[in-house]
Scaffold this active site. Structure first.
Site, PDB file in Angstrom:
ATOM      1  N   GLU A  16       6.700 -14.986   9.710  1.00 29.88           N
ATOM      2  CA  GLU A  16       7.388 -14.148  10.690  1.00 29.88           C
ATOM      3  C   GLU A  16       7.516 -12.722  10.155  1.00 29.88           C
ATOM      4  O   GLU A  16       8.190 -12.491   9.159  1.00 29.88           O
ATOM      5  CB  GLU A  16       8.781 -14.752  10.957  1.00 29.88           C
ATOM      6  CG  GLU A  16       9.669 -13.867  11.818  1.00 29.88           C
ATOM      7  CD  GLU A  16      11.079 -14.449  11.972  1.00 29.88           C
ATOM      8  OE1 GLU A  16      11.339 -15.563  11.459  1.00 29.88           O
ATOM      9  OE2 GLU A  16      11.924 -13.783  12.593  1.00 29.88           O
ATOM     10  N   ASP A  50      12.383 -16.924   9.215  1.00 28.92           N
ATOM     11  CA  ASP A  50      13.751 -16.762   8.723  1.00 28.92           C
ATOM     12  C   ASP A  50      14.576 -17.977   9.112  1.00 28.92           C
ATOM     13  O   ASP A  50      14.318 -18.610  10.136  1.00 28.92           O
ATOM     14  CB  ASP A  50      14.398 -15.515   9.363  1.00 28.92           C
ATOM     15  CG  ASP A  50      13.718 -14.232   8.894  1.00 28.92           C
ATOM     16  OD1 ASP A  50      13.005 -14.285   7.876  1.00 28.92           O
ATOM     17  OD2 ASP A  50      13.906 -13.197   9.555  1.00 28.92           O
ATOM     18  N   ASP A  93      17.201 -18.445  10.673  1.00 29.22           N
ATOM     19  CA  ASP A  93      18.228 -18.089  11.657  1.00 29.22           C
ATOM     20  C   ASP A  93      17.760 -18.487  13.064  1.00 29.22           C
ATOM     21  O   ASP A  93      16.713 -19.125  13.223  1.00 29.22           O
ATOM     22  CB  ASP A  93      18.554 -16.590  11.588  1.00 29.22           C
ATOM     23  CG  ASP A  93      17.321 -15.724  11.877  1.00 29.22           C
ATOM     24  OD1 ASP A  93      16.290 -16.278  12.325  1.00 29.22           O
ATOM     25  OD2 ASP A  93      17.387 -14.513  11.644  1.00 29.22           O
ATOM     26  N   ASP A 142      16.610 -16.731  15.612  1.00 25.81           N
ATOM     27  CA  ASP A 142      15.311 -16.168  15.988  1.00 25.81           C
ATOM     28  C   ASP A 142      14.182 -16.932  15.322  1.00 25.81           C
ATOM     29  O   ASP A 142      13.163 -17.225  15.953  1.00 25.81           O
ATOM     30  CB  ASP A 142      15.223 -14.696  15.566  1.00 25.81           C
ATOM     31  CG  ASP A 142      15.762 -13.791  16.655  1.00 25.81           C
ATOM     32  OD1 ASP A 142      16.032 -14.313  17.764  1.00 25.81           O
ATOM     33  OD2 ASP A 142      15.926 -12.587  16.394  1.00 25.81           O
TER      34      ASP A 142
END
Ligand code: 0RA
Length: 641
Positions: free
Chosen positions: A430, A503, A505, A507
């Site tokens: 990402e 990541d 998280d 997203d």
């Protein structure tokens, strides 16, 4: 009492126990594996017996319960395992069924014309691999019980009471042996999904499931008078159907009972499931070939009649006919032959012609009687054919750019030097900054890095021509090398491990889902072949004095920090994203094979995955809202609070 029993069993039982000893020595030969999959296999073995009773018309309900202490109890109201003394063996039949390999109890072949399950190693295998098993039978007014340990009887069967005349059934309670299994925890969703599937496939059979490990454990009850037509409706609950109720054909293909349910929806995917004797034939086989041939023939016939009237000139292919199709075919075959490495493909050659003939006849009859059902199918197929030609043009365009054929690899790809796909890994990373760290931290020899720009296209909402226009998808496809959809060729796979690294998280998980949706829809064989992985980057780095550690979950953080009484010398760093790690740290925690943890993506339950993806990615807003609401706690857990 115990001593005496041991003597009773010493003679004739030696052979029996040797049989079960073989199961304990090589469990994987009998149940496939000793991980979570093998563990659940034990449940299928027991449940298959109850389903057999149901298929014979002797049982209309069974209940599965997950017990505290990693146990399972299956209660059915079938005939009950016989409790007499076995005439030839001179021992209790109940004991024979539970201790003799393959006895399975199916002594009378007539009543088991077809048998559920592909496993069929029998309940004695479950017994051999259980630290404790208790079999309880209601039959002939008696209530009888016998206990076993590691496959051997602990004592003779005992009468524990009486039951009213006409009450009958079997209860098997077992606790898998911790010496055998690497995983002992049963997964409610896995068990419930199979129970639901069995209820669809055996209309009228009621199946209960309950998790009694905690007071707030889940419970469900499945019963579908509509059978596989309900199955199709269930799969399409988040999609818009093209006609009010699925086409449901119940017939005989020669001597084999056959059932087909068909619906079309406004999506572009094909959702097709085939079963033989309640077993999902994931890789199809002769029954599927026969079905598809009949479907193509009948629809092509009706469509060309309609098209010639409207003077439209377009070629219709089998793929066009299956766009937006949701269908289930279930057949019962007394001597099924399963082929292929995974035994998920039906091989009986007579099935193709038999299925093709009867489905062709019945479907034609159905369309003649229901023109209102046929009309929307024709429109849909026609649109698909037009779009396919557009996609074809788009593909040719892309090919000219030589992107999809791997002729030129994308510039963003930092490829590895090895050309042996077995040892090569592709990291889909990402963002460009994390991509930069990954490039510096990788082992150039066998690790390739492809940075992706944030969110990729949501393929659930797009048709093939649009999908192929997306640049992120083009670079991914050309790096992987296989091509997509109908053009997929596994032998062109350039990396045997494809690792999604995002990541930790919200997203990041969204991006994971988008990429997995793409693989699920367009390169499903990569998931089935075990080639897709999720990287597990750490959430924290903690320094306690001179010692440095990485922590991968909130629980790990809490337990490490909770164990310390003086927190003054602690330095805790929370990684908000991969980009905050320097190349060494990223390599050390997430990339070096000996040190990292990868999560392999498997389609444990294709149905569930499909549902979840459709729910989260599809057009229908209401089911998605409900799903997110019901699962909000999961999202909250991963939010950076
Ligand atoms: C042996 C013979 C018969 C049924 C069964 C075993 C049987 C096994 C299990 C395991 C779980 N539930 C079960 N239900 C039945 C046939 C009995 C007859 O002919 O009456």
């Amino acid at each position: 009492m115990e001593e005496q029993n041991k003597q009773n069993y010493s003679g004739s039982n030696i052979q029996v126990l040797e049989g079960l000893e073989a199961v304990r020595k090589r469990p994987a030969m009998y149940i496939g594996s000793t991980d979570g999959r093998g563990l659940h296999h034990l449940v299928w073995e027991v449940v298959d017996n109850s389903v057999d009773e149901a298929m014979g018309g002797y049982c209309d309900r069974f209940d599965v319960e997950i017990l505290p202490g990693n146990g399972i109890r299956v209660i059915d109201n079938g005939r009950g395992i016989p409790i007499d003394i076995h005439p030839k063996l001179g021992r209790g039949t109940l004991e024979v069924v539970l201790t003799v390999l393959h006895a399975g109890g199916k002594f009378d072949n007539d009543s088991y014309a077809v048998s559920a399950g592909l496993h069929g190693v029998g309940v004695s295998c479950v017994n051999a691999l259980s630290q404790k098993l208790i079999a309880t039978v209601k039959r002939d007014g008696r209530h009888v019980q016998q206990e076993f340990s590691l496959g051997a009887p602990v004592a003779d069967q005992v009468d524990i009471g009486t039951v009213p005349a006409g009450e009958h059934g079997t209860t098997i309670e077992f606790y898998p042996d911790a010496q055998i299994f690497t995983e002992l925890e049963f997964h409610y969703e896995t068990l419930a999904a199979r129970c639901r599937e069995l209820a669809f496939l055996n209309k009228g059979l009621t199946i209960g499931i309950k998790d009694s490990r905690t007071p707030e454990g889940q419970a469900d009850e499945f019963c579908y008078p509509g059978g596989i037509a309900s199955f199709v409706e269930y799969m399409d609950q988040t999609r818009k159907p093209l006609f009010p109720a699925p086409i449901h054909l119940v017939c005989e293909a020669g001597k084999y009972p056959l059932e087909v349910a068909i619906q079309y929806n406004d999506s572009y995917q094909e959702n097709f499931y085939s079963f033989v004797n309640n077993v999902n034939t994931y890789d199809g086989g002769t029954h599927v070939t026969g079905f598809k041939a009949a479907l193509t023939r009948v629809i092509t016939k009706f469509a060309s009649e309609a098209l010639s009237k409207s003077k439209k000139d377009i070629q219709i292919s089998g793929d066009d006919i299956r766009e937006g199709l949701t269908a289930v075919i279930a057949i019962r075959i007394s001597q099924p032959q399963f082929e292929g490495q995974t035994k998920r493909k039906l091989g009986n050659s007579e099935a193709k012609g038999l299925v093709e003939t009867i489905v062709g006849e019945k479907l034609e009859e159905y369309f003649q009687e229901h023109p209102a059902v046929f009309k929307p199918i024709i429109d849909k197929v026609f649109n698909a054919a037009v779009a396919r030609e557009a996609a074809h043009r788009a593909r040719n365009l892309a090919r000219r750019k030589s992107v999809l054929e791997g002729g030129g690899l994308p510039g963003k790809l930092a490829d590895c030097s090895s050309r042996k796909p077995e040892e090569c890994e592709l990291f889909l990373v990402e963002g460009d900054s994390a991509g930069g760290s990954a490039k510096q931290g990788r082992s150039r020899e066998f690790q390739a890095i492809l940075p992706l720009k944030g969110k990729i296209l949501n393929v659930e909402k797009a048709r093939l021509d649009k999908i192929l226009e997306s640049e992120e998808i083009q670079v991914m496809v050309s790096a992987i090398g296989t091509g997509i959809g109908v053009e997929f060729k596994i032998e062109k796979l350039r990396y045997h491990k494809i690792i999604i690294m995002t990541d930790a998280d919200v997203d990041g998980s969204h991006i994971q889902t988008l990429i997995m949706t793409f693989f699920f829809r367009q390169m499903r064989q990569l998931i089935e072949g075990g080639h897709i992985f999720l990287a597990q980057p750490p959430l924290y780095r903690v320094k306690i004095g001179k010692e440095e550690r990485y922590l991968f979950t909130e629980e790990e953080k809490d337990s490490v920090l909770g164990a310390l009484d003086d927190r003054k010398n602690i330095y805790l760093q929370r990684y908000k994203g991969l980009g905050e790690m320097n190349p060494d740290q990223l390599a050390e925690t997430t990339m070096i094979p000996a040190k990292r943890v990868l999560k392999q993506i498997r389609i444990e339950d294709v149905l569930l995955a499909d549902q979840a993806f459709t729910m989260l990615m599809g057009e229908e807003v209401e089911p998605r809202r409900r799903f997110i609401e019901e699962n909000a706690h999961l999202v909250m857990d991963s939010l950076d609070l």
